[in-house]
Write a protein that holds these residues in place. Structure first.
Motif, PDB file in Angstrom:
ATOM      1  N   THR A 261       0.850  -1.234  -0.053  1.00 20.93           N
ATOM      2  CA  THR A 261      -0.022  -0.129   0.033  1.00 20.93           C
ATOM      3  C   THR A 261       0.950   1.277   0.145  1.00 20.93           C
ATOM      4  O   THR A 261       0.417   2.166  -0.607  1.00 20.93           O
ATOM      5  N   ALA A 262       1.799   1.319   0.949  1.00 21.52           N
ATOM      6  CA  ALA A 262       2.827   2.189   0.841  1.00 21.52           C
ATOM      7  C   ALA A 262       3.348   2.739  -0.285  1.00 21.52           C
ATOM      8  O   ALA A 262       3.690   3.918  -0.748  1.00 21.52           O
ATOM      9  N   LYS A 263       3.884   1.687  -1.096  1.00 19.07           N
ATOM     10  CA  LYS A 263       4.548   1.833  -2.451  1.00 19.07           C
ATOM     11  C   LYS A 263       3.423   2.441  -3.584  1.00 19.07           C
ATOM     12  O   LYS A 263       3.897   2.971  -4.776  1.00 19.07           O
ATOM     13  N   ALA A 275       5.932   5.490   0.521  1.00 20.31           N
ATOM     14  CA  ALA A 275       6.961   4.855   1.013  1.00 20.31           C
ATOM     15  C   ALA A 275       8.187   5.843   1.272  1.00 20.31           C
ATOM     16  O   ALA A 275       9.364   5.306   1.831  1.00 20.31           O
ATOM     17  N   GLN A 276       8.014   6.973   0.541  1.00 16.69           N
ATOM     18  CA  GLN A 276       8.975   7.853   1.017  1.00 16.69           C
ATOM     19  C   GLN A 276       8.470   8.728   2.066  1.00 16.69           C
ATOM     20  O   GLN A 276       9.375   9.862   2.315  1.00 16.69           O
ATOM     21  N   ASP A 277       7.682   8.732   2.618  1.00 17.91           N
ATOM     22  CA  ASP A 277       7.222   9.554   3.841  1.00 17.91           C
ATOM     23  C   ASP A 277       7.952   9.034   4.996  1.00 17.91           C
ATOM     24  O   ASP A 277       7.716   7.985   5.224  1.00 17.91           O
ATOM     25  N   PRO A 278       8.741   9.845   5.754  1.00 21.82           N
ATOM     26  CA  PRO A 278       9.528   9.638   6.695  1.00 21.82           C
ATOM     27  C   PRO A 278       8.488   8.890   7.949  1.00 21.82           C
ATOM     28  O   PRO A 278       8.897   8.042   8.649  1.00 21.82           O
ATOM     29  N   ASP A 279       7.351   9.352   8.093  1.00 16.03           N
ATOM     30  CA  ASP A 279       6.445   8.909   9.340  1.00 16.03           C
ATOM     31  C   ASP A 279       5.975   7.479   8.783  1.00 16.03           C
ATOM     32  O   ASP A 279       5.889   6.609   9.909  1.00 16.03           O
ATOM     33  N   SER A 282       8.802   4.946   9.097  1.00 21.72           N
ATOM     34  CA  SER A 282       9.165   4.672  10.720  1.00 21.72           C
ATOM     35  C   SER A 282       8.267   3.915  11.192  1.00 21.72           C
ATOM     36  O   SER A 282       8.585   2.810  11.878  1.00 21.72           O
ATOM     37  N   ARG A 283       6.655   3.884  10.668  1.00 23.56           N
ATOM     38  CA  ARG A 283       5.948   3.237  11.157  1.00 23.56           C
ATOM     39  C   ARG A 283       5.925   1.531  10.728  1.00 23.56           C
ATOM     40  O   ARG A 283       5.909   0.772  11.400  1.00 23.56           O
ATOM     41  N   ILE A 284       6.343   1.522   9.352  1.00 22.75           N
ATOM     42  CA  ILE A 284       6.383   0.188   8.942  1.00 22.75           C
ATOM     43  C   ILE A 284       7.612  -0.599   9.425  1.00 22.75           C
ATOM     44  O   ILE A 284       7.861  -1.613   9.721  1.00 22.75           O
ATOM     45  N   ALA A 285       8.624   0.339   9.588  1.00 24.53           N
ATOM     46  CA  ALA A 285      10.298  -0.142  10.047  1.00 24.53           C
ATOM     47  C   ALA A 285       9.844  -0.618  11.721  1.00 24.53           C
ATOM     48  O   ALA A 285      10.003  -1.775  12.200  1.00 24.53           O
ATOM     49  N   GLY A 286       9.063   0.060  12.323  1.00 24.91           N
ATOM     50  CA  GLY A 286       8.476  -0.542  13.864  1.00 24.91           C
ATOM     51  C   GLY A 286       7.716  -1.813  13.688  1.00 24.91           C
ATOM     52  O   GLY A 286       7.733  -2.715  14.463  1.00 24.91           O
TER      53      GLY A 286
END
Length: 386
Positions: A261-263, A275-279, A282-286
């Motif tokens: 979805t992010a992509k 996918a380029q949004d820092p927030d 960060s959320r997906i990394a978490g």
């Protein structure tokens, strides 16, 4: 089969069919008969049965990977078949330790028998350590069972019910009796499964009124209460590990959907994908940090069980802990994924919406959060003093 390849048993095309059906079974509140038929054709009912007996000869470690994979497509199907795999898994655990009393379970699985898990009872927080079901001994060594079991997955299709009951009449004191009974007129399955999620499991209430377990199907008599007996050890271990596997599989699917979805989603403000949004990153990394910890933990514990490593004093806390971490991790991952996906995930037609509801069921399976914390507290601090 040489090297284990989960895609050989559960190929992508099969999983895609399961995924398409999952939405239908959720909407219509029906059992996934077609999924079960295709799994049976693939030998899935006997994945934990030795090859010498006609099964696929896999261990718990491989079965866990398969259940994670299956849950990415159809969580209800994975959770339902889990209960059959618990009994074949317990049969393996016992056989690996020189106890062949569940050989008939292994043979039955190869022959197409479907085993249900009749342990849960309303209000019985003792779970394996006590039962409100009466087990009355017969002169020939069999038992008559009377009681009510809840959350009996595979309700429309099971052929054998593995259950427990309490024998209060024997001269050697009260005993927990573990046995298997066939589907018969003495057993009524209520049509009462209308739930928030995991609807395809059809885990209905089972009313038992004088069901007879033949002597050869009475597999264990143990003292009530916490007990290191192999049947208790086996059920607790396999049940918790396979449950953890299902909910870890759900988390993997949710994480994949969030990434996808992010992509695809683009910001009107920046013109870039999420996918380029820092927030969002960060959320997906978490989400990934939380998910990545679970498959290795489950694998280590499964291999210890497969390798017959003697359990230490904290084994039950390990089992409770990994199940608890898996379901709370999966719930957290879904919570974040719906924020990544946005408002579209709120519609019931959304796969994320269904997974959001399905994942909630994990909080109710034994060990529930309170039981897990109590078990782990006792492992670290010792029992509560009187």
């Amino acid at each position: 089969m040489s090297a284990f390849d989960p895609a050989e048993i559960l190929p992508d095309a099969l999983l895609e069919r399961f995924r398409e059906r999952a939405a239908v079974h959720d909407r219509e509140n029906t059992f996934p008969d077609d999924d079960l038929a295709e799994l049976a054709d693939a030998g899935y009912l006997a994945i934990l049965v030795p090859t010498a007996l006609g099964g696929l000869g896999l261990g718990l470690a491989e079965a866990s990977v398969l259940q994670q994979r299956l849950a990415t497509a159809a969580p209800s199907t994975a959770l339902a078949i889990n209960m059959h795999l618990v009994w074949t898994g317990v049969a393996k655990v016992l056989a690996d330790r020189g106890i062949d009393t569940l050989r008939f379970v292994q043979a039955g699985a190869v022959a197409g028998e479907v085993f249900a898990f009749g342990i849960s009872e309303a209000g019985n927080d003792l779970v394996l350590f006590g039962s409100d079901t009466d087990a009355v001994p017969l002169p020939d060594g069999g038992y008559v069972f009377t009681g009510t079991k809840i959350f009996t997955s595979l309700a429309p299709v099971w052929t054998q019910l593995g259950l427990h009951g309490l024998d209060t009449t024997s001269p050697d004191g009260p005993k927990m009796v573990y046995a298997f009974v066939p589907r018969s007129d003495a057993i009524t399955t209520k049509d009462d499964w209308d739930t928030l999620g995991m609807r395809g499991t059809q885990s209905r209430t089972t009313v038992i009124e004088g069901a007879i377990a033949q002597p050869e199907r009475v597999v264990r008599r143990v003292d009530p209460g916490p007990n290191p007996d192999p049947i208790v050890f086996g059920i607790f271990s396999v049940f918790e590990l396979l449950l953890a596997s299902v909910y870890t599989g759900i988390a993997r699917r949710v994480l994949d959907l969030a990434v996808e979805t992010a992509k695809k989603r683009a910001s009107k403000k920046t013109g870039k994908t999420y996918a380029q949004d820092p927030d969002i990153r960060s959320r997906i990394a978490g989400m990934a940090l939380a998910y990545d910890a679970l498959p290795p933990q489950i694998a280590v514990l499964c291999r210890a069980l497969d390798d017959v490593v003697p359990p230490d004093g904290r084994w039950f806390s390990y089992m409770s802990g990994v199940k608890h971490r898996a379901v709370t991790m999966a719930k957290s991952v879904v919570d974040d994924a719906v924020l990544v996906a946005g408002g579209s995930s709120y519609f019931s037609r959304s796969e994320l919406s269904r997974l959001y509801r399905d994942v909630l069921a994990g909080l109710f399976h034994p060990s529930d959060p309170e039981s897990a914390h109590a078990t782990i507290a006792s492992a670290w601090l010792g029992p509560v003093e009187d």
